[in-house]
Motif scaffolding. Structure first.
Motif, PDB file in Angstrom:
ATOM      1  N   ILE A   1     -10.905  12.102   6.857  1.00  0.00           N
ATOM      2  CA  ILE A   1     -11.570  11.342   5.790  1.00  0.00           C
ATOM      3  C   ILE A   1     -10.990  11.737   4.428  1.00  0.00           C
ATOM      4  N   CYS A   2     -10.060  12.690   4.440  1.00  0.00           N
ATOM      5  CA  CYS A   2      -9.317  13.017   3.227  1.00  0.00           C
ATOM      6  C   CYS A   2      -7.956  13.568   3.634  1.00  0.00           C
ATOM      7  N   LEU A   3      -6.985  13.447   2.736  1.00  0.00           N
ATOM      8  CA  LEU A   3      -5.617  13.847   3.050  1.00  0.00           C
ATOM      9  C   LEU A   3      -4.891  14.167   1.753  1.00  0.00           C
TER      10      LEU A   3
ATOM     11  N   LEU B   1       0.837  -1.196   0.000  1.00  0.00           N
ATOM     12  CA  LEU B   1       0.000   0.000   0.000  1.00  0.00           C
ATOM     13  C   LEU B   1       0.873   1.247   0.000  1.00  0.00           C
ATOM     14  N   PRO B   2       0.369   2.418  -0.417  1.00  0.00           N
ATOM     15  CA  PRO B   2      -1.040   2.815  -0.518  1.00  0.00           C
ATOM     16  C   PRO B   2      -1.697   2.406  -1.831  1.00  0.00           C
ATOM     17  N   LEU B   3      -3.014   2.479  -1.828  1.00  0.00           N
ATOM     18  CA  LEU B   3      -3.779   2.077  -3.002  1.00  0.00           C
ATOM     19  C   LEU B   3      -3.526   2.970  -4.211  1.00  0.00           C
ATOM     20  N   ASN B   4      -3.240   4.262  -3.970  1.00  0.00           N
ATOM     21  CA  ASN B   4      -3.100   5.165  -5.117  1.00  0.00           C
ATOM     22  C   ASN B   4      -1.829   4.923  -5.913  1.00  0.00           C
ATOM     23  N   SER B   5      -0.980   4.004  -5.442  1.00  0.00           N
ATOM     24  CA  SER B   5       0.191   3.615  -6.240  1.00  0.00           C
ATOM     25  C   SER B   5      -0.196   2.673  -7.368  1.00  0.00           C
ATOM     26  N   TRP B   6      -1.449   2.147  -7.311  1.00  0.00           N
ATOM     27  CA  TRP B   6      -1.902   1.164  -8.291  1.00  0.00           C
ATOM     28  C   TRP B   6      -3.104   1.706  -9.053  1.00  0.00           C
ATOM     29  N   PRO B   7      -3.148   1.605 -10.346  1.00  0.00           N
ATOM     30  CA  PRO B   7      -2.055   1.095 -11.189  1.00  0.00           C
ATOM     31  C   PRO B   7      -0.997   2.157 -11.500  1.00  0.00           C
TER      32      PRO B   7
ATOM     33  N   LEU C   1      -4.352   3.240   6.076  1.00  0.00           N
ATOM     34  CA  LEU C   1      -3.501   2.292   5.342  1.00  0.00           C
ATOM     35  C   LEU C   1      -3.564   2.533   3.840  1.00  0.00           C
ATOM     36  N   SER C   2      -4.722   2.993   3.369  1.00  0.00           N
ATOM     37  CA  SER C   2      -4.892   3.191   1.923  1.00  0.00           C
ATOM     38  C   SER C   2      -4.141   4.402   1.399  1.00  0.00           C
ATOM     39  N   THR C   3      -3.726   5.318   2.313  1.00  0.00           N
ATOM     40  CA  THR C   3      -3.148   6.581   1.836  1.00  0.00           C
ATOM     41  C   THR C   3      -1.732   6.835   2.323  1.00  0.00           C
ATOM     42  N   PHE C   4      -1.302   6.194   3.435  1.00  0.00           N
ATOM     43  CA  PHE C   4       0.061   6.404   3.933  1.00  0.00           C
ATOM     44  C   PHE C   4       1.030   5.448   3.251  1.00  0.00           C
ATOM     45  N   LYS C   5       2.159   5.982   2.851  1.00  0.00           N
ATOM     46  CA  LYS C   5       3.178   5.172   2.178  1.00  0.00           C
ATOM     47  C   LYS C   5       4.419   5.054   3.052  1.00  0.00           C
ATOM     48  N   VAL C   6       4.884   3.828   3.231  1.00  0.00           N
ATOM     49  CA  VAL C   6       6.163   3.593   3.900  1.00  0.00           C
ATOM     50  C   VAL C   6       7.235   3.512   2.814  1.00  0.00           C
ATOM     51  N   PRO C   7       8.233   4.407   2.839  1.00  0.00           N
ATOM     52  CA  PRO C   7       9.273   4.376   1.805  1.00  0.00           C
ATOM     53  C   PRO C   7       9.950   3.005   1.729  1.00  0.00           C
TER      54      PRO C   7
ATOM     55  N   GLY D   1      -6.972  17.367   0.087  1.00  0.00           N
ATOM     56  CA  GLY D   1      -7.009  16.087  -0.606  1.00  0.00           C
ATOM     57  C   GLY D   1      -8.417  15.681  -0.980  1.00  0.00           C
ATOM     58  N   ALA D   2      -8.524  14.553  -1.645  1.00  0.00           N
ATOM     59  CA  ALA D   2      -9.820  14.042  -2.082  1.00  0.00           C
ATOM     60  C   ALA D   2     -10.428  13.145  -1.007  1.00  0.00           C
ATOM     61  N   ILE D   3     -11.740  12.986  -1.051  1.00  0.00           N
ATOM     62  CA  ILE D   3     -12.432  12.104  -0.126  1.00  0.00           C
ATOM     63  C   ILE D   3     -11.810  10.709  -0.209  1.00  0.00           C
ATOM     64  N   GLY D   4     -11.676  10.044   0.945  1.00  0.00           N
ATOM     65  CA  GLY D   4     -11.039   8.738   0.986  1.00  0.00           C
ATOM     66  C   GLY D   4     -11.978   7.610   0.611  1.00  0.00           C
ATOM     67  N   ILE D   5     -11.486   6.383   0.778  1.00  0.00           N
ATOM     68  CA  ILE D   5     -12.222   5.202   0.316  1.00  0.00           C
ATOM     69  C   ILE D   5     -13.320   4.763   1.275  1.00  0.00           C
ATOM     70  N   THR D   6     -13.422   5.398   2.438  1.00  0.00           N
ATOM     71  CA  THR D   6     -14.370   4.954   3.456  1.00  0.00           C
ATOM     72  C   THR D   6     -15.520   5.934   3.679  1.00  0.00           C
ATOM     73  N   ALA D   7     -15.667   6.892   2.777  1.00  0.00           N
ATOM     74  CA  ALA D   7     -16.764   7.859   2.884  1.00  0.00           C
ATOM     75  C   ALA D   7     -17.039   8.452   1.514  1.00  0.00           C
TER      76      ALA D   7
END
Length: 753
Positions: A501-503, A44-50, A326-332, A515-521
């Motif tokens: 709910i957004c970041l 994750l995050p999800l926005n890395s895909w695709p 988890l969907s938006t934070f990236k661990v380098p 940021g844009a609304i997240g995946i849970t709202a």
């Protein structure tokens, strides 16, 4: 409107063809297993895909055209457009599930840490000492078992009875988190009191929740003993600090003495946390894991009027919040599989830090705490902990900015070199998104300037910082990103949405959004015609939210719940937002905070305050006021001392007709001189208004100001514990100053606004 009871990130990955590559990378693991979940979190995050670059272009989009003339279309995240996500996985449906996962994966990881105090040298040790995830888990079980034992024996109930609320009154500490986790172990609801709350409000919350147990830090003992006669249900007091047992026994014997009883006739007793853990280890009550429907916490909002409302946050809501994180934070990549650290700095009584904490405890992060509950200790402790991420509010970030600028301006050669480097970095970040991977950045900029600034603030390991709860200047975000070479992320949320709910993304070339609304709202905007916000005209209006991460009701307050939701289940936030072409949110105003001046123009003070705060780095607080019999606005302004001194040194005094050595002024002298010297005050106010020249119309700008430092506090009841302005109280408190400002008149009326 109802949502699927469970729709996880793993369901999304396995049902959406866009995530085929990610799905293939996880195919080697049994879905739902710990190994699968660990591999998922690493990807994750999800926005890395695709494709992350494509995501930056369009982050949220409407489901379709709006069917209501006074509403915008419904917007959802591009990452999960067809269905809102409720959890990370079907095996991770509660906060307790997530923490147990972390204990299984990283039992020996550092979990909660502090700098110990050495009573011999009377100093704080120069390093952090941590308890491991396994140790914290064991302590939480013992403490939870002990709480159940003490409370239920007094109530003459079965030891497994968990139908009561545990209340916490303390600054941030490992004990605070262990108390929260103890509640998780036994499906106990908890609630937290702000240390800054007055006695009346604390009494109200404790009696409303009928809480029988209060866990507190020793500095709050006086406050508790003062209100104890009015607490109807408390029977157990637990001191969370490591304190001398003899002293606590003295309080029990001398002040409580088994004679203090609550309204139910139960004796009130005082215990140390260590003592309660010992009792719990002996009784060893079997775990009672929470379910998604369990009530995790009752978080009381710091309302700007009246008594606070208790927001019921279920385990379902918190699981959604963790999934969003988890969907938006990236661990380098270079940190994957390694121990990371975070500073638990913002108050845990506020939901923002609790969301950060839940994410950290899911990922095996070491959470550090200040060695004493004083914000002035932050940088000292950051230098020792060296966190990998950090959540701060704008007031702290603007102080970082002012401090950096002051240090860089001490020598002309140093100042010019630093200016050139920061200008070059700013140009790079505003020309294209993403991190700066240039050779010049790593071989020159870092060695000459950036690493020195990062080390000085304890941010040498930080990959990004998060900010929220108040507006922040785009210039501040860009400056800190440039001089620290660090990602800056601004979010939006509320107690009712379990914080964010957004970041925003860390390295966007056009910073400033939440940021844009997240995946849970999902969100939409509603017309506010009396404020001239019409969604059919432009995408601006009151923000409404719906989805798994949004609360369902206020605690014991049906009226407030009915007022907050419409018939379709939309929660009205009271915030005015706009949505840009990428689907990103901007908070621009607040519903109902408007009035008319004598010339008939409507004034929205919160919008104006937000613009001053987000555009002018010299302002730390602002209260905009308008008398309906007057044609202009005045303001109460808290200023950043170092920033103002530097500003005055740069611009001079009264167009250079009189020289003043501002650098020799202390804080008191500066404040007095600005308030009493009209020419100097005009100079300062003109600079404030210049910062907002592109965002405010002339009648929206201030014509006179009264300045000071931290003028609006919780203690004087001008702001809430989350620093929202209480307008009625502030108007009363500053009545003399406001009257004098209008008596003095506009100091810029004949000048250019």
């Amino acid at each position: 409107m109802t949502f699927l009871d469970e729709y996880s990130i793993t369901d999304l990955i396995h049902s959406d063809p866009r995530y085929q590559t990610l799905r293939e990378r996880l195919d080697g693991y049994r879905r739902g297993s710990d190994e699968y979940l660990l591999a998922l979190m690493e990807e994750l995050p999800l926005n890395s895909w695709p494709n992350y670059k494509e995501y930056l272009k369009k982050q949220a989009s409407p489901l379709g055209p709006s069917h209501d003339l006074d509403k915008s279309p419904i917007f959802r995240s591009i990452m999960s457009h067809r269905q809102l996500v409720t959890c990370t996985d079907h095996n991770l449906k509660t906060f307790f599930d997530h923490f147990q996962f972390a204990v299984r994966m990283w039992p020996q990881n550092h979990c909660l840490g502090v700098r110990p105090y050495d009573p011999v040298t009377r100093t704080w040790e120069p390093e952090y000492k941590f308890e491991t995830y396994q140790q914290v888990y064991e302590r939480a079980q013992c403490f939870g078992s002990g709480i159940l034992s003490l409370v239920n024996v007094k109530k003459k109930l079965n030891l497994e009875n968990n139908n009561f609320v545990v209340t916490i009154l303390s600054h941030n500490s490992p004990q605070w988190v262990i108390t929260d986790l103890a509640c998780q172990c036994y499906d106990l609801t908890n609630s937290s009191l702000y240390e800054t709350l007055g006695g009346e409000t604390s009494e109200y919350i404790l009696n409303l929740t009928e809480s029988p147990v209060l866990c507190f830090s020793i500095i709050n003992l006086y406050k508790i003993l003062t209100i104890l006669p009015n607490l109807k249900y408390i029977n157990t007091l637990i001191c969370m600090d490591e304190h001398d047992e003899h002293k606590l026994n003295a309080v029990n014997e001398s002040l409580l003495n088994n004679n203090i009883k609550n309204s139910l006739g139960e004796n009130v007793s005082l215990h140390s946390m260590k003592h309660v853990e010992t009792i719990g280890a002996m009784t060893s009550i079997p775990l009672i894991p929470p379910t998604p429907k369990s009530l995790y916490t009752i978080s009381f909002t710091s309302g700007t009027t009246g008594l606070p409302k208790g927001v019921e946050i279920s385990q379902q809501v918190i699981a959604s919040g963790i999934a969003f994180s988890l969907s938006t934070f990236k661990v380098p990549n270079h940190k994957k599989g390694k121990q990371c650290y975070d500073m638990c700095f913002l108050p845990l009584a506020h939901i923002f830090e609790r969301q950060i904490l839940t994410y950290g405890l899911t990922r095996g992060t070491g959470m550090g705490f200040l060695h004493q509950p004083d914000p002035a200790a932050l940088v000292e402790d950051l230098r020792i902990l060296k966190p990998d991420a950090l959540a701060l509010v704008p007031r702290i970030l603007t102080r970082f900015e002012a401090g950096i600028k002051t240090n860089l301006s001490k020598g002309s050669i140093q100042k010019n070199l630093a200016t050139n480097i920061i200008d070059a970095k700013s140009a790079r970040f505003t020309s294209r998104s993403g991190t700066d991977k240039s050779i010049m950045n790593f071989l020159v900029y870092h060695r000459v300037l950036i690493d020195r600034i990062r080390d000085g603030l304890g941010l040498s390991n930080a990959s990004y910082m998060i900010t929220g709860s108040a507006p922040i200047s785009k210039d501040t975000l860009l400056f800190l990103r440039s001089c620290l070479d660090i990602g800056m992320r601004q979010g939006y949320g509320s107690t009712e949405s379990f914080a964010g709910i957004c970041l925003s993304e860390p390295y966007e070339k056009d910073p400033g959004s939440c940021g844009a609304i997240g995946i849970t709202a999902e969100c939409r905007l509603k017309d506010v015609p009396e404020m001239n916000y019409l969604t059919q005209k432009e995408l601006k209006g009151e923000l409404q939210l719906r989805g798994p991460q949004i609360f369902e009701k206020y605690y014991k307050n049906e009226k407030a719940t009915e007022e907050a939701f419409d018939e379709e289940g939309w929660f009205s936030t009271g915030d005015i937002a706009k949505i840009d072409e990428k689907g990103r949110l901007y908070i621009i105003d607040r519903v109902k905070n408007f009035f008319k001046l004598s010339h008939g123009e409507y004034i929205a003070p919160e919008k104006i305050e937000n613009i001053y705060l987000s555009s002018c780095p010299y302002i730390t607080q602002i209260f905009v006021f308008g008398d309906s019999l007057q044609s202009y606005l005045v303001g109460i302004v808290s200023i950043d001392i170092e920033g103002i001194l530097k500003l005055l040194t740069d611009i001079g005094y009264d167009n250079g007709t009189e020289e003043k050595n501002f650098t020799h002024w202390d804080t008191t002298t500066l404040i007095i001189n600005i308030n009493e010297d009209v020419n100097l005050k005009r100079r300062v106010l003109t600079e404030f208004n210049k910062c907002c020249s592109d965002s405010l119309q002339g009648f929206e700008k201030l014509h006179n100001i009264f300045v000071g430092v931290d003028l609006m506090t919780v203690n004087n009841e001008c702001v809430t514990p989350t620093l929202k302005i209480k307008r009625i109280q502030s108007t009363k408190f500053f009545k003399n100053e406001l009257d004098n400002l209008y008596k003095e008149g506009s100091i810029i009326k004949n000048g250019k606004l």
